[in-house]
Design a protein around this motif. Sequence first.
Motif, PDB file in Angstrom:
ATOM      1  N   LYS A   6       0.835  -1.209   0.000  1.00  0.00           N
ATOM      2  CA  LYS A   6       0.000   0.000   0.000  1.00  0.00           C
ATOM      3  C   LYS A   6       0.866   1.255   0.000  1.00  0.00           C
ATOM      4  O   LYS A   6       0.547   2.248  -0.665  1.00  0.00           O
ATOM      5  CB  LYS A   6      -0.947  -0.025   1.204  1.00  0.00           C
ATOM      6  CG  LYS A   6      -2.070  -1.065   1.067  1.00  0.00           C
ATOM      7  CD  LYS A   6      -2.764  -1.345   2.389  1.00  0.00           C
ATOM      8  CE  LYS A   6      -3.537  -0.156   2.900  1.00  0.00           C
ATOM      9  NZ  LYS A   6      -4.299  -0.486   4.124  1.00  0.00           N
ATOM     10  N   SER A  26       2.239   1.785  -3.392  1.00  0.00           N
ATOM     11  CA  SER A  26       1.202   2.217  -4.328  1.00  0.00           C
ATOM     12  C   SER A  26       1.048   3.733  -4.400  1.00  0.00           C
ATOM     13  O   SER A  26       0.425   4.251  -5.331  1.00  0.00           O
ATOM     14  CB  SER A  26      -0.148   1.592  -3.944  1.00  0.00           C
ATOM     15  OG  SER A  26      -0.100   0.192  -4.025  1.00  0.00           O
ATOM     16  N   ARG A  27       1.615   4.441  -3.444  1.00  0.00           N
ATOM     17  CA  ARG A  27       1.534   5.902  -3.482  1.00  0.00           C
ATOM     18  C   ARG A  27       2.293   6.461  -4.686  1.00  0.00           C
ATOM     19  O   ARG A  27       1.997   7.557  -5.152  1.00  0.00           O
ATOM     20  CB  ARG A  27       2.128   6.501  -2.203  1.00  0.00           C
ATOM     21  CG  ARG A  27       1.399   6.108  -0.932  1.00  0.00           C
ATOM     22  CD  ARG A  27       2.169   6.619   0.286  1.00  0.00           C
ATOM     23  NE  ARG A  27       1.622   6.100   1.548  1.00  0.00           N
ATOM     24  CZ  ARG A  27       2.222   6.222   2.720  1.00  0.00           C
ATOM     25  NH1 ARG A  27       3.408   6.852   2.797  1.00  0.00           N
ATOM     26  NH2 ARG A  27       1.670   5.727   3.810  1.00  0.00           N
ATOM     27  N   GLU A  34      -8.452  -5.558   0.666  1.00  0.00           N
ATOM     28  CA  GLU A  34      -7.851  -4.358   1.246  1.00  0.00           C
ATOM     29  C   GLU A  34      -6.906  -3.683   0.256  1.00  0.00           C
ATOM     30  O   GLU A  34      -6.925  -2.451   0.089  1.00  0.00           O
ATOM     31  CB  GLU A  34      -7.104  -4.731   2.530  1.00  0.00           C
ATOM     32  CG  GLU A  34      -6.458  -3.548   3.242  1.00  0.00           C
ATOM     33  CD  GLU A  34      -5.743  -3.958   4.515  1.00  0.00           C
ATOM     34  OE1 GLU A  34      -4.908  -3.163   5.002  1.00  0.00           O
ATOM     35  OE2 GLU A  34      -6.008  -5.071   5.028  1.00  0.00           O
ATOM     36  N   ILE A  35      -6.090  -4.476  -0.404  1.00  0.00           N
ATOM     37  CA  ILE A  35      -5.121  -3.937  -1.355  1.00  0.00           C
ATOM     38  C   ILE A  35      -5.818  -3.313  -2.561  1.00  0.00           C
ATOM     39  O   ILE A  35      -5.480  -2.208  -3.003  1.00  0.00           O
ATOM     40  CB  ILE A  35      -4.160  -5.053  -1.816  1.00  0.00           C
ATOM     41  CG1 ILE A  35      -3.074  -5.280  -0.780  1.00  0.00           C
ATOM     42  CG2 ILE A  35      -3.510  -4.706  -3.153  1.00  0.00           C
ATOM     43  CD1 ILE A  35      -2.120  -6.382  -1.135  1.00  0.00           C
ATOM     44  N   GLU A  53      -9.060  -2.377  -2.946  1.00  0.00           N
ATOM     45  CA  GLU A  53      -9.898  -1.227  -2.594  1.00  0.00           C
ATOM     46  C   GLU A  53      -9.039   0.015  -2.346  1.00  0.00           C
ATOM     47  O   GLU A  53      -9.452   1.135  -2.635  1.00  0.00           O
ATOM     48  CB  GLU A  53     -10.728  -1.553  -1.340  1.00  0.00           C
ATOM     49  CG  GLU A  53     -11.810  -2.594  -1.561  1.00  0.00           C
ATOM     50  CD  GLU A  53     -12.831  -2.153  -2.603  1.00  0.00           C
ATOM     51  OE1 GLU A  53     -13.411  -1.054  -2.446  1.00  0.00           O
ATOM     52  OE2 GLU A  53     -13.028  -2.894  -3.587  1.00  0.00           O
ATOM     53  N   HIS A  54      -7.839  -0.196  -1.841  1.00  0.00           N
ATOM     54  CA  HIS A  54      -6.918   0.907  -1.590  1.00  0.00           C
ATOM     55  C   HIS A  54      -6.568   1.651  -2.888  1.00  0.00           C
ATOM     56  O   HIS A  54      -6.290   2.860  -2.856  1.00  0.00           O
ATOM     57  CB  HIS A  54      -5.644   0.347  -0.945  1.00  0.00           C
ATOM     58  CG  HIS A  54      -4.609   1.381  -0.647  1.00  0.00           C
ATOM     59  ND1 HIS A  54      -4.666   2.219   0.440  1.00  0.00           N
ATOM     60  CD2 HIS A  54      -3.465   1.725  -1.321  1.00  0.00           C
ATOM     61  CE1 HIS A  54      -3.613   3.015   0.443  1.00  0.00           C
ATOM     62  NE2 HIS A  54      -2.865   2.751  -0.614  1.00  0.00           N
ATOM     63  N   GLN A  55      -6.608   0.938  -4.015  1.00  0.00           N
ATOM     64  CA  GLN A  55      -6.218   1.548  -5.288  1.00  0.00           C
ATOM     65  C   GLN A  55      -7.243   2.558  -5.801  1.00  0.00           C
ATOM     66  O   GLN A  55      -6.919   3.396  -6.649  1.00  0.00           O
ATOM     67  CB  GLN A  55      -6.020   0.448  -6.347  1.00  0.00           C
ATOM     68  CG  GLN A  55      -5.082  -0.671  -5.946  1.00  0.00           C
ATOM     69  CD  GLN A  55      -3.682  -0.185  -5.609  1.00  0.00           C
ATOM     70  OE1 GLN A  55      -3.072   0.550  -6.379  1.00  0.00           O
ATOM     71  NE2 GLN A  55      -3.185  -0.596  -4.443  1.00  0.00           N
ATOM     72  N   GLN A 113      -8.439   5.155  -4.530  1.00  0.00           N
ATOM     73  CA  GLN A 113      -8.219   6.553  -4.141  1.00  0.00           C
ATOM     74  C   GLN A 113      -7.318   7.295  -5.118  1.00  0.00           C
ATOM     75  O   GLN A 113      -7.228   8.523  -5.072  1.00  0.00           O
ATOM     76  CB  GLN A 113      -7.601   6.615  -2.746  1.00  0.00           C
ATOM     77  CG  GLN A 113      -6.206   6.015  -2.662  1.00  0.00           C
ATOM     78  CD  GLN A 113      -5.643   6.026  -1.263  1.00  0.00           C
ATOM     79  OE1 GLN A 113      -5.262   7.081  -0.755  1.00  0.00           O
ATOM     80  NE2 GLN A 113      -5.624   4.857  -0.622  1.00  0.00           N
TER      81      GLN A 113
END
Length: 396
Positions: free
Chosen positions: A60, A63-64, A94-95, A97-99, A101
């Motif tokens: 995560k 991924s920024r 979780e991974i 869904e994090h994308q 944003q």
Amino acid sequence: MSSSVCRRLHGLFTTTKTTSLPKTPKPTATAAATTLKLSPAKSSGPPNNKNLIALVGQFKKASRSSRFRHHSHKAYFKIVHRLAVANKHSYIEEIIEHQKQYPDITNERFAVRLISLYGKSGMFDHAHKLFDEMPQLNCERTVMSFNALLSACVNSKKFDKISELLSELPEKLSIKPDTVSYNTVVKAFCEMGSLDSAVSVVIEMEKSGVEPDLITFNTLLDALYRNDRFEEAEKLWGLMQDKNVFPSSRSYNPKIRALVAGKRISEAVEVFQEMGSKGVKPDVYTFSALIKGFCDDENLEDAKRQYKEMEKNDCYPDPAILRILGKRACEEGEFEFGLELCKEAISRRRFIGLPMMQRVLDGLVKESKMEEAKELMELGKSNSFVQYKLEWHTDE
């Protein structure tokens, strides 16, 4: 075997200072007692949950970076695959869904990657949910994302939903299915065992103005030959010719495998010759099928010829075929050829199994080919790929 020969064998396989082997007992005069004992390395065990949580956090954080999101496709696949193997589907969610944003989510190709990852993890409902959410995420839905959803359905083994998706979504979303769409449906029906439905998709394609391609025909040929439906498969060859679809090795391989399985090796050879006459280059699976056929037919010479031809065509058999070929060679007493197979397998990092290596070693020892036996033993001891502990011992 004389005591002098036994002493020679003991000298060949005695431990050295650099090898941590147990002290060698005095050998007896029994060739059958010669053994190569290989013990597999210890397994590292299942992944630690704490480590997986840390891995998710690291991913995560990575991924920024827009560069990571754009260029690290393999990293996405690897972590999701690892989590799926560990049955940590909540971490996968979780991974992914994090994308959402990140601005990339408005790009259909990025959304397709996420849908595909859900599908490869067997999480079709999550893939469908993401597909449904795309308009709210300001991401256009085209036939590309529709095809990703179909593939997710197949990869998740939700075959019962495939017809519903194809019949309802395109009209509802004003999406026209393309060849990839229909090929995915064909694959689904074949995996379900609904071969009649799979064949009927070709008719539906033509009605919709979509032409079947080589993938369509290869998928159908593979399924039909695997189910011994030769007559229907032969009709497809005619249809391929009518539509000017040129066959590949993947078109011929299912037929050759089916003929070999039916112990019709001479017919399989005729198909192989037909490939050559039509300029179709055989691949590793073509040669492997023929090698198996010749070995099953107790025809080692032709099997060896195919093995040599593989190398000329930049192909090399998988461990299973090597074991079949090695077994046949040992049964016919061609232990030096068996040694050649072992050496080649090790050099190419293909583990052929301990029984075959043992059988070759025993055969070489029985024929008093000490240098060859020593060469095989040393290869097993020194090659890091094998990762086994070798021991020389005799039974008192």
